[in-house]
Write an enzyme that holds these catalytic residues in place. Structure first.
Site, PDB file in Angstrom:
ATOM      1  N   TYR A   1       3.108   7.007  10.052  1.00  0.00           N
ATOM      2  CA  TYR A   1       2.282   5.843   9.706  1.00  0.00           C
ATOM      3  C   TYR A   1       3.128   4.756   9.042  1.00  0.00           C
ATOM      4  O   TYR A   1       3.011   3.572   9.361  1.00  0.00           O
ATOM      5  CB  TYR A   1       1.146   6.256   8.757  1.00  0.00           C
ATOM      6  CG  TYR A   1       0.076   5.188   8.638  1.00  0.00           C
ATOM      7  CD1 TYR A   1      -1.047   5.198   9.469  1.00  0.00           C
ATOM      8  CD2 TYR A   1       0.195   4.156   7.718  1.00  0.00           C
ATOM      9  CE1 TYR A   1      -2.012   4.209   9.380  1.00  0.00           C
ATOM     10  CE2 TYR A   1      -0.765   3.161   7.630  1.00  0.00           C
ATOM     11  CZ  TYR A   1      -1.870   3.194   8.456  1.00  0.00           C
ATOM     12  OH  TYR A   1      -2.814   2.205   8.381  1.00  0.00           O
TER      13      TYR A   1
ATOM     14  N   PRO B   1      -5.482   0.870  18.446  1.00  0.00           N
ATOM     15  CA  PRO B   1      -5.050   0.414  17.124  1.00  0.00           C
ATOM     16  C   PRO B   1      -5.204   1.440  15.997  1.00  0.00           C
ATOM     17  O   PRO B   1      -4.829   1.154  14.856  1.00  0.00           O
ATOM     18  CB  PRO B   1      -5.925  -0.816  16.857  1.00  0.00           C
ATOM     19  CG  PRO B   1      -7.053  -0.719  17.799  1.00  0.00           C
ATOM     20  CD  PRO B   1      -6.626   0.107  18.954  1.00  0.00           C
TER      21      PRO B   1
ATOM     22  N   HIS C   1       0.841  -1.213   0.000  1.00  0.00           N
ATOM     23  CA  HIS C   1       0.000   0.000   0.000  1.00  0.00           C
ATOM     24  C   HIS C   1       0.870   1.254   0.000  1.00  0.00           C
ATOM     25  O   HIS C   1       1.925   1.276   0.629  1.00  0.00           O
ATOM     26  CB  HIS C   1      -0.891   0.015   1.245  1.00  0.00           C
ATOM     27  CG  HIS C   1      -2.064  -0.900   1.140  1.00  0.00           C
ATOM     28  ND1 HIS C   1      -3.336  -0.501   1.410  1.00  0.00           N
ATOM     29  CD2 HIS C   1      -2.156  -2.189   0.784  1.00  0.00           C
ATOM     30  CE1 HIS C   1      -4.166  -1.511   1.217  1.00  0.00           C
ATOM     31  NE2 HIS C   1      -3.472  -2.551   0.848  1.00  0.00           N
TER      32      HIS C   1
ATOM     33  N   TYR D   1      -9.917   5.491   6.761  1.00  0.00           N
ATOM     34  CA  TYR D   1     -10.207   5.871   8.146  1.00  0.00           C
ATOM     35  C   TYR D   1     -11.265   6.970   8.079  1.00  0.00           C
ATOM     36  O   TYR D   1     -11.048   7.992   7.411  1.00  0.00           O
ATOM     37  CB  TYR D   1      -8.966   6.451   8.828  1.00  0.00           C
ATOM     38  CG  TYR D   1      -7.892   5.439   9.143  1.00  0.00           C
ATOM     39  CD1 TYR D   1      -6.986   5.015   8.173  1.00  0.00           C
ATOM     40  CD2 TYR D   1      -7.763   4.916  10.429  1.00  0.00           C
ATOM     41  CE1 TYR D   1      -5.994   4.085   8.472  1.00  0.00           C
ATOM     42  CE2 TYR D   1      -6.772   3.990  10.738  1.00  0.00           C
ATOM     43  CZ  TYR D   1      -5.898   3.582   9.758  1.00  0.00           C
ATOM     44  OH  TYR D   1      -4.918   2.669  10.049  1.00  0.00           O
TER      45      TYR D   1
ATOM     46  N   LYS E   1      -0.022   0.588  15.215  1.00  0.00           N
ATOM     47  CA  LYS E   1       1.345   0.520  15.736  1.00  0.00           C
ATOM     48  C   LYS E   1       1.628  -0.674  16.644  1.00  0.00           C
ATOM     49  O   LYS E   1       2.794  -0.976  16.903  1.00  0.00           O
ATOM     50  CB  LYS E   1       1.657   1.812  16.528  1.00  0.00           C
ATOM     51  CG  LYS E   1       1.799   3.018  15.647  1.00  0.00           C
ATOM     52  CD  LYS E   1       3.058   2.968  14.811  1.00  0.00           C
ATOM     53  CE  LYS E   1       3.011   3.872  13.613  1.00  0.00           C
ATOM     54  NZ  LYS E   1       3.020   3.240  12.320  1.00  0.00           N
TER      55      LYS E   1
HETATM   56  C1  LIG Z   1      -8.106  -8.123  20.952  1.00  0.00           C
HETATM   57  C2  LIG Z   1      -6.970  -7.367  20.300  1.00  0.00           C
HETATM   58  C3  LIG Z   1      -7.113  -6.825  19.014  1.00  0.00           C
HETATM   59  C4  LIG Z   1      -6.067  -6.108  18.426  1.00  0.00           C
HETATM   60  N1  LIG Z   1      -6.257  -5.549  17.199  1.00  0.00           N
HETATM   61  C5  LIG Z   1      -5.255  -4.811  16.648  1.00  0.00           C
HETATM   62  C6  LIG Z   1      -5.428  -4.190  15.409  1.00  0.00           C
HETATM   63  O1  LIG Z   1      -6.466  -4.306  14.772  1.00  0.00           O
HETATM   64  N2  LIG Z   1      -4.394  -3.428  14.920  1.00  0.00           N
HETATM   65  C7  LIG Z   1      -3.207  -3.272  15.624  1.00  0.00           C
HETATM   66  O2  LIG Z   1      -2.291  -2.584  15.164  1.00  0.00           O
HETATM   67  N3  LIG Z   1      -3.033  -3.870  16.788  1.00  0.00           N
HETATM   68  C8  LIG Z   1      -4.016  -4.638  17.323  1.00  0.00           C
HETATM   69  N4  LIG Z   1      -3.817  -5.222  18.508  1.00  0.00           N
HETATM   70  C9  LIG Z   1      -2.492  -5.079  19.104  1.00  0.00           C
HETATM   71  C10 LIG Z   1      -1.488  -6.105  18.547  1.00  0.00           C
HETATM   72  O3  LIG Z   1      -2.156  -7.284  18.199  1.00  0.00           O
HETATM   73  C11 LIG Z   1      -0.440  -6.325  19.614  1.00  0.00           C
HETATM   74  O4  LIG Z   1       0.264  -5.118  19.750  1.00  0.00           O
HETATM   75  C12 LIG Z   1       0.520  -7.484  19.347  1.00  0.00           C
HETATM   76  O5  LIG Z   1      -0.149  -8.705  19.470  1.00  0.00           O
HETATM   77  C13 LIG Z   1       1.697  -7.432  20.333  1.00  0.00           C
HETATM   78  O6  LIG Z   1       2.461  -8.602  20.231  1.00  0.00           O
HETATM   79  P1  LIG Z   1       3.095  -9.237  21.530  1.00  0.00           P
HETATM   80  O7  LIG Z   1       3.890 -10.401  21.048  1.00  0.00           O
HETATM   81  O8  LIG Z   1       3.739  -8.196  22.337  1.00  0.00           O
HETATM   82  O9  LIG Z   1       1.863  -9.745  22.428  1.00  0.00           O
HETATM   83  P2  LIG Z   1       0.766 -10.852  22.138  1.00  0.00           P
HETATM   84  O10 LIG Z   1       0.504 -11.006  20.701  1.00  0.00           O
HETATM   85  O11 LIG Z   1      -0.390 -10.533  23.028  1.00  0.00           O
HETATM   86  O12 LIG Z   1       1.452 -12.201  22.632  1.00  0.00           O
HETATM   87  C14 LIG Z   1       1.632 -12.496  24.005  1.00  0.00           C
HETATM   88  C15 LIG Z   1       1.604 -14.008  24.189  1.00  0.00           C
HETATM   89  O13 LIG Z   1       1.896 -14.330  25.549  1.00  0.00           O
HETATM   90  C16 LIG Z   1       1.047 -15.378  25.975  1.00  0.00           C
HETATM   91  N5  LIG Z   1       0.963 -15.343  27.439  1.00  0.00           N
HETATM   92  C17 LIG Z   1       0.281 -14.465  28.216  1.00  0.00           C
HETATM   93  N6  LIG Z   1       0.445 -14.766  29.521  1.00  0.00           N
HETATM   94  C18 LIG Z   1       1.242 -15.869  29.541  1.00  0.00           C
HETATM   95  C19 LIG Z   1       1.759 -16.668  30.611  1.00  0.00           C
HETATM   96  N7  LIG Z   1       1.494 -16.395  31.898  1.00  0.00           N
HETATM   97  N8  LIG Z   1       2.534 -17.745  30.302  1.00  0.00           N
HETATM   98  C20 LIG Z   1       2.839 -18.034  28.987  1.00  0.00           C
HETATM   99  N9  LIG Z   1       2.358 -17.308  27.959  1.00  0.00           N
HETATM  100  C21 LIG Z   1       1.585 -16.234  28.236  1.00  0.00           C
HETATM  101  C22 LIG Z   1      -0.263 -15.088  25.255  1.00  0.00           C
HETATM  102  O14 LIG Z   1      -1.075 -16.253  25.162  1.00  0.00           O
HETATM  103  C23 LIG Z   1       0.232 -14.595  23.909  1.00  0.00           C
HETATM  104  O15 LIG Z   1       0.334 -15.632  22.955  1.00  0.00           O
HETATM  105  C24 LIG Z   1      -4.836  -5.946  19.121  1.00  0.00           C
HETATM  106  C25 LIG Z   1      -4.693  -6.504  20.394  1.00  0.00           C
HETATM  107  C26 LIG Z   1      -5.726  -7.194  21.002  1.00  0.00           C
HETATM  108  C27 LIG Z   1      -5.535  -7.763  22.404  1.00  0.00           C
END
Ligand SMILES: Cc1cc2nc3c(=O)[nH]c(=O)nc-3n(C[C@H](O)[C@H](O)[C@H](O)COP(=O)(O)OP(=O)(O)OC[C@H]3O[C@@H](n4cnc5c(N)ncnc54)[C@H](O)[C@@H]3O)c2cc1C
Length: 393
Positions: free
Chosen positions: A387, A296, A75, A204, A300
């Protein structure tokens, strides 16, 4: 109790934990990843989908970007809609030709899991971390439970990549731990639909009924969002009401189009901004949503998580290769500078696009911001650069 020993124990197999494990593997550093959920669950979890320019390059550099380059949608702009008119922001033109890629977070997760499994590196699903101990010594350890079995992992370092519902930040003592939070007075109702997107670029929109976002995951799958009140629930919305409201909020004088189709998934997500400081305590390093949450609107969340990992992987490499802790010592400050910039941008996009149902002054300010973003080249340039490539600039 089963006991393991590794160099870096990683809590969580989201994008942050998986990329960290992969980068450490390339650097010859051993790690063990512990994930609470099943492989099937994490591979199907639909969340983010916009990948910044520098983050896509990072995935490619570490050998995790092959399918992203093949299947990701390139994009070069976004559209802002307000007051029933459409305005294109030519992001690439204003951001040194850089593009962004639409590629689902669950696809990034699948790619990284496949690499980890092919490497034969330890990745334990269905394993919940219950405690992280002794992080202020050189011999921290993690306790976890997998079914009926207790597991203890001894490590040089612990990476808390366990997301916004994780527990690793609890290992930081309360007199050191700081948490900054803003809760917004709205949520997002999101759907994934089997319907070819009616737009080539993300839209948006700010409509008097609320926020709207038209995005996509592939040429046949659309991802759409409606801003709703924080107390609204999914059972208050039928499929038909969702589609009608999307069509209404997206309509302009020239373009009233939305392609409808079967809704494959739906959910409501609260809008919050959170920053935890510091992101390092002793031998514990927080990365991704474990340390910060952005609404979101700025796309980011995942980019920020992968940006943290880039910094942490390099710092750990420097430690193991040169016995030099300088980058580990700088980790929290280095990340927080970028995290607060992402918080600022996400807050700016959020506040500009979600009408306030009670405050007409705020609504006037929002319209002024939208006019500035669409009519001033300088304002559009700042928006575009943030962005397209905030996390590796
Ligand atoms: C419902 C939802 C919708 C979203 N939608 C968007 C969107 O549309 N656009 C956007 O930009 N961002 C979105 N986000 C944000 C984006 O998805 C996150 O920023 C991204 O997932 C961050 O990655 P991460 O690896 O830090 O955390 P996560 O992807 O949350 O991964 C963390 C992992 O740790 C595991 N975990 C948790 N506790 C424990 C434990 N005690 N022991 C072992 N494992 C554990 C979890 O199961 C998970 O798999 C969304 C977030 C959520 C929660």
């Amino acid at each position: 109790m089963k006991e393991l020993r590794t160099q870096v124990a990683i809590v969580g197999a989201g994008p942050a934990g998986l990329l960290l494990g992969h980068m450490l593997h390339l650097q010859g550093i051993e790690s063990v990843i512990l994930e609470h959920r099943s492989r099937e669950y994490v591979e199907k979890r639909v969340r983010a989908g916009v990948i910044e320019f520098g983050i896509a390059n990072l995935l490619e550099e570490v050998g995790a970007g092959e399918r992203l380059r093949r299947e990701g949608l390139v994009h070069r702009g976004i559209e802002l809609r307000y007051d029933h008119s459409a305005h294109r922001i030519p992001l690439s033109e204003l951001a040194d030709g850089k593009i962004y890629t639409v590629y689902g977070q669950q696809e990034v997760v699948k790619d990284l899991i496949a690499l980890r499994v092919a490497q034969g590196a330890p990745l334990h699903f269905d394993t919940e971390v219950t405690a992280i101990e002794d992080v202020n010594t050189t011999a921290p350890y993690i306790d976890a439970r997998c079914g009926d079995e207790d597991l203890r992992v001894h490590a040089d370092f612990v990476a808390g990549c366990d997301g916004s519902f994780g527990a690793s930040h609890r290992a930081i003592p309360s007199d050191v731990f700081r948490r900054y939070e803003r809760v917004y007075p709205f949520s997002w109702l999101g759907i994934l639909a089997e319907a070819p997107p009616a737009t080539e670029e993300l839209i948006y929109g700010r409509h008097e009924n609320g926020f709207v976002l038209y995005s996509m995951r592939s040429p046949t799958i659309s991802r759409l969002y409606l801003g709703v009140r924080p107390d609204e629930t999914l059972d208050q919305w039928s499929d038909e009401q969702i589609w009608d409201e999307l069509a209404e909020r997206l309509s302009t004088d020239e373009r009233p189009e939305v392609n409808r189709g079967p809704i494959l998934e739906r959910g409501i997500t609260a809008m919050r901004s959170v920053v935890i400081e510091p992101m390092r305590y002793g031998r514990l390093f927080l990365a991704g949503d474990a340390a910060h949450i952005v609404p979101p609107t700025g796309a980011k969340g995942m980019n920020l998580a992968l940006g943290d990992v880039r910094v942490l992987a390099e710092a750990l490499d420097t430690y193991y290769v040169k016995n030099d802790e300088a980058l580990l010592d700088a980790y929290s400050a280095t990340c927080l500078e970028r995290v607060w910039r992402a918080e600022e941008f996400s807050n700016y996009m959020t506040q500009m696009l979600h009408p306030n149902y009670e405050d007409e002054f705020e609504n006037g300010v929002q319209r002024a911001r939208l006019r500035q973003a669409t009519q001033s080249r300088e304002a559009a340039t700042v928006l575009s650069r943030n962005y397209v490539d905030l996390n590796t600039m």
